[in-house]
Design an enzyme around this catalytic site. Structure first.
Site, mmCIF file in Angstrom:
data_model
loop_
_atom_site.group_PDB
_atom_site.id
_atom_site.type_symbol
_atom_site.label_atom_id
_atom_site.label_comp_id
_atom_site.label_asym_id
_atom_site.label_seq_id
_atom_site.Cartn_x
_atom_site.Cartn_y
_atom_site.Cartn_z
ATOM 1 N N ASP A 52 0.721 -1.196 -0.006
ATOM 2 C CA ASP A 52 -0.136 -0.007 -0.028
ATOM 3 C C ASP A 52 0.828 1.415 -0.070
ATOM 4 O O ASP A 52 0.447 2.472 0.327
ATOM 5 C CB ASP A 52 -0.829 -0.206 1.153
ATOM 6 C CG ASP A 52 -1.904 -0.968 1.010
ATOM 7 O OD1 ASP A 52 -2.422 -1.760 0.034
ATOM 8 O OD2 ASP A 52 -2.857 -1.129 1.850
ATOM 9 N N CYS A 105 -3.864 -5.988 -3.376
ATOM 10 C CA CYS A 105 -2.539 -6.962 -2.910
ATOM 11 C C CYS A 105 -2.447 -8.117 -3.697
ATOM 12 O O CYS A 105 -1.452 -8.508 -4.225
ATOM 13 C CB CYS A 105 -2.409 -6.739 -1.544
ATOM 14 S SG CYS A 105 -3.890 -7.318 -0.713
ATOM 15 N N ARG A 122 0.544 -9.656 -6.379
ATOM 16 C CA ARG A 122 1.513 -10.655 -5.863
ATOM 17 C C ARG A 122 1.434 -11.769 -6.805
ATOM 18 O O ARG A 122 2.566 -12.264 -7.039
ATOM 19 C CB ARG A 122 1.326 -11.052 -4.485
ATOM 20 C CG ARG A 122 1.672 -9.742 -3.454
ATOM 21 C CD ARG A 122 0.902 -9.710 -2.073
ATOM 22 N NE ARG A 122 1.069 -8.494 -1.466
ATOM 23 C CZ ARG A 122 2.061 -8.063 -0.763
ATOM 24 N NH1 ARG A 122 3.095 -9.126 -0.434
ATOM 25 N NH2 ARG A 122 2.234 -7.065 -0.363
ATOM 26 N N HIS A 167 -0.232 -13.833 1.353
ATOM 27 C CA HIS A 167 -1.386 -13.454 0.800
ATOM 28 C C HIS A 167 -1.623 -14.069 -0.512
ATOM 29 O O HIS A 167 -2.520 -13.550 -1.244
ATOM 30 C CB HIS A 167 -1.541 -11.959 0.802
ATOM 31 C CG HIS A 167 -2.877 -11.712 1.012
ATOM 32 N ND1 HIS A 167 -3.440 -10.373 0.843
ATOM 33 C CD2 HIS A 167 -4.117 -12.406 1.594
ATOM 34 C CE1 HIS A 167 -4.849 -10.360 1.203
ATOM 35 N NE2 HIS A 167 -5.137 -11.505 1.551
ATOM 36 N N HIS A 170 0.535 -1.268 4.925
ATOM 37 C CA HIS A 170 -0.559 -1.737 5.063
ATOM 38 C C HIS A 170 -1.234 -1.414 6.709
ATOM 39 O O HIS A 170 -0.456 -1.378 7.464
ATOM 40 C CB HIS A 170 -0.971 -3.228 4.862
ATOM 41 C CG HIS A 170 -2.180 -3.460 4.348
ATOM 42 N ND1 HIS A 170 -3.277 -3.564 5.576
ATOM 43 C CD2 HIS A 170 -2.878 -4.320 3.470
ATOM 44 C CE1 HIS A 170 -4.312 -3.982 5.065
ATOM 45 N NE2 HIS A 170 -4.152 -4.225 3.694
#
Length: 778
Positions: free
Chosen positions: A49, A86, A90, A146, A239
């Site tokens: 972020d 996000c 990724r 994530h 974040h």
């Protein structure tokens, strides 16, 4: 005796089998993958972020001397694009595939059941780590992953999309989308949870990740002085919850008192001076975006200005810590003599965010409660003392006015397909690669997409993308190598047209033309939503040309649809009324369960299924001797949670009490007396309409209650269930201050959860009713 026939010989076919002498046999050692001598190391530093303008080389006032150095000696891209969120970025970065193909149309915290929402990386798609490992590289990952769905992060889950199954030799970090920097909710070491009783005073995750990254490199060099490595350092910062060390926060005291309008203007001025944009570039008007407007700084009262400035002091401090981490890595590589031959990539996964709302929040999990039907009086900013903001007792996020400044000079934020959501800084540093020629200012103004990073790295290393994984044909990469752009500032852009889609927000860029939407969840996907911008003269998207160039809109809209079909974007899901849908077999996570004492915590999502949006009975059975005390069960942290504890009263008699941390405000039942010997306590959590909660604590003789508390929903409780202590981030700060994790000193037999059915307010229930055609909320 003669040797047996080959059919009877267990060593048949092997050199040196029975009947041969060593001298008659040639050794046949299996080949091991080895990298070419002198192959460069690769370091990818990814920040969560981080806005386009948040570091010095892109116009920031935040002190980033180490990133300044990388930019000065390397190249910086001004037209680098990510996805708006996000997990999709990724997945695209590590595979070179468009995010929908890679199974991540959205962050890995939903499950609508469509192919693009698999939330596991495809079995036939190699990551860059797998490719480099196959070519003799050591591979390390740290920080935020994530890339496994939240339902796949518990200890009994399929780990096929965890880091060590996707090409990394070592991993340390959080599988989740975010975590506390002062008290991470659940860390994973390689393939297993990393148990933490309590984090020491002064713990800070950015520093911990850095220490472990340096240790991984040092350990490798102790064993092999020449083996190249890939280091993927994916910071959990910046974040939310935004947190920093007090010493770093102090460095920015007063810096942001002038407000976001002034900071934005100054950042834009520096961007022009740095040559990032031409003198004729237009800074979009401040504070004007419909539904995401920002009040002018001068319209705020003194208390608001001081609180809002503190938020940005914390954010700047978190960015500064990332820069310091980068500096320590640079210094370590210099000591090893390996900096010049290490490709360092520094970037962000998307633009800065507006998720803190207009006012910001001191209770992030309350603000981040994206649950349909929350009442209008839901408190999204639980009052906390100013000096606590950014420290271990608060979970905070800045007001969106600072997100607007972070994304200077672009419009809108993370989750949008306007430039504010998808334009990010990108620095590439590799002195041995001779990226800079005579007269080269280091700026690259060509378009580049996140899918291009993997093919670019492979090209720089002279490695071809693999054509198979696990015996299956690998998909062709969607990204293309930009190696030529790194060395030639005048080279033409290599990436062709690019679609973007996240939660119904859509865009398509073809050359200097871009169409883009601002879609409202729950409304029809209408071609009339398209806006059109000519980026050659309007990179900040200020003048919508759709009314005067409808033929361009029509052409690009048709191209977007073709790309959407080719990348399995359909069906579109804007995460509106039906967003709570989950696969039917997930219902089993709400079944009764008995938990025995163990040294860690149950994973966050798994824990939440036992208590969220439903009545639940929690039974603790234990044996108590004189003087015994401690926490029987805890669930959550300073952002919200509950715990059941045994203590002694002023007379030294044992008592039990139950506490609920309501997004930062602690509520405790009056204590009830306990008898020595075998005991059993029952806690009943009863959900009420309008997301309220009642609590009953009883041992069958006495009872104590709490009434009309806010339910813990969304991401709260964030730290999972801990049996026999309050491990990790504390639910009750006073308990942690006087007793640490307060492990129970008696004999704890078991904690039993008996959940009831989901309430009508549960997202899954609302989604089910919605799907049946009964509209129960707007």
């Amino acid at each position: 005796m003669s040797a047996p026939e080959d059919r009877d010989d267990p060593y048949a076919g092997f050199p040196g089998r029975i009947g041969r002498t060593i001298s008659e046999s040639e050794p046949a050692w299996p080949e091991e993958p080895t990298a070419a001598v002198g192959s460069p190391n690769v370091v990818v530093i990814l920040v969560d972020d981080l806005g386009f303008a948040d570091i010095g080389p892109y116009g920031s006032e935040i002190a980033t001397p180490h990133l300044d150095r990388l930019a000065r000696d390397g190249v910086s891209f001004t037209d680098y694009h990510t996805t708006p969120l996000c997990s999709p970025s990724r997945a695209a970065l590590l595979t070179g595939l468009n995010p929908h193909k890679a199974g991540f149309a959205y962050p890995a915290n939903a499950d609508p059941g469509y192919p693009a929402y698999a939330f596991t990386l495809p079995d036939n798609a190699p990551t860059v780590a797998e490719t480099l490992r196959d070519h003799g590289y050591a591979t390390f990952a740290l920080g935020k992953w994530h890339l496994a769905g939240d339902r796949l992060q518990h200890d009994g889950a399929d780990k096929g999309s965890w880091p060590c199954q996707r090409g990394f030799d070592r991993y340390f970090g959080s599988l989740e989308g975010f975590t506390s920097l002062h008290a991470p909710h659940r860390l994973v070491w390689d393939n297993s949870p990393y148990p933490v009783q309590e984090h020491p005073d002064g713990y800070y995750l950015t520093d911990d990740l850095t220490e472990r990254a340096l240790d991984m490199i040092t350990t490798l060099r102790a064993s092999d002085p020449v083996k190249p490595f890939l280091l993927y350092l994916a910071h959990a910062a910046v974040h939310g919850p935004v947190q920093a060390k007090e010493s770093d926060i102090a460095d920015y005291a007063g810096v942001y008192d002038a407000g976001w309008d002034h900071i934005r203007s100054e950042r834009f001025r520096r961007q022009i001076d740095l040559g990032l944009f031409g003198d004729d570039t237009v800074l979009p008007p401040a504070n004007h975006e419909p539904g995401l407007d920002v009040p002018p700084w001068d319209s705020l009262d003194h208390d608001q200005q001081r609180r809002f400035a503190r938020y940005m002091e914390v954010y700047a401090a978190a960015v500064q810590a990332v820069d310091a981490s980068t500096g320590r890595l640079i210094e370590h590589l210099e000591r090893l003599g390996e900096l010049d031959n290490t490709i360092i990539v520094f970037t962000s996964d998307n633009g800065a965010t507006a998720e803190g709302g207009a006012e910001g929040t001191r209770s992030y999990y309350s603000q981040f409660a994206h649950v349909a039907g929350l009442p209008d009086d839901w408190d999204r900013d639980v009052d906390r003392d100013l000096e606590l903001i950014g420290g271990p007792q608060t979970t905070v996020h800045y007001p969106r006015g600072w997100g607007q400044a972070s994304n200077t000079p672009f419009r809108l934020y993370k989750a949008h397909t306007f430039a504010g959501g998808i334009r990010a800084p990108l620095i590439v540093h590799w002195p041995a690669g001779a990226l800079l020629g005579a007269g080269d200012d280091g700026l690259r103004r060509q378009y580049l997409h996140v899918t291009d990073l993997t093919p670019t790295l492979l090209d720089l290393l002279g490695i071809a993308p693999p054509d198979h994984r696990h015996g299956r044909v690998a998909p062709a990469l969607d990204g293309v190598s930009a190696a030529g752009l790194l060395r030639d500032p005048g080279a033409a852009s290599v990436h062709g047209d690019q679609y973007t889609e996240t939660a119904g927000q859509r865009a398509y860029q073809s050359g200097h033309w871009k169409i883009v939407t601002r879609h409202r969840p729950g409304t029809a996907f209408d071609d009339a939503e398209w806006q059109l911008y000519d980026l050659s003269g309007d990179p900040t998207e200020t003048t919508d040309l759709a009314p005067v160039r409808p033929e361009v809109v029509a052409e690009l809209a048709a191209a977007w649809e073709r790309a959407a079909w080719a990348n399995r974007v359909f069906p579109l899901d804007d995460h509106g009324p039906a967003s709570g849908r989950r696969r039917p077999d997930d219902a089993r996570f709400g079944d009764p369960v008995t938990l025995r004492p163990f040294g860690g915590t149950v994973e966050r999502w798994r824990s939440a299924q036992l208590v969220q949006h439903r009545d639940v009975a929690i039974t603790a059975s234990f044996r108590l001797a004189a003087g015994d005390a401690g926490v029987l069960v805890a669930h959550g942290d300073q952002g919200g949670g509950y715990l059941l504890a045994v203590d002694t009263d002023d007379r030294g008699e044992p008592v039990a009490w139950f506490g609920v941390n309501a997004y930062g405000v602690m509520h405790r039942t009056p204590p009830i007396g306990l008898a020595l010997g075998e005991s059993e306590l029952l806690v009943q959590l009863q959900v009420r309409p309008r997301f309220r909660l009642d609590v009953l604590l009883t041992d069958g003789r006495a009872a104590s209650t709490l009434t009309d508390l806010p339910q813990l929903v969304g991401m709260a409780p964030f730290t999972g269930i801990s049996v026999g202590a309050d491990r990790g981030g504390p639910v009750d700060w006073e308990v942690r201050r006087r007793a640490g994790s307060h492990p129970f000193s008696g004999v704890l037999h078991a904690i039993h959860y008996r959940p009831g059915p989901l309430s009508a307010d549960a997202p899954a229930e609302r989604a089910r009713v919605w799907a049946e055609g009964v509209r129960i909320y707007d």
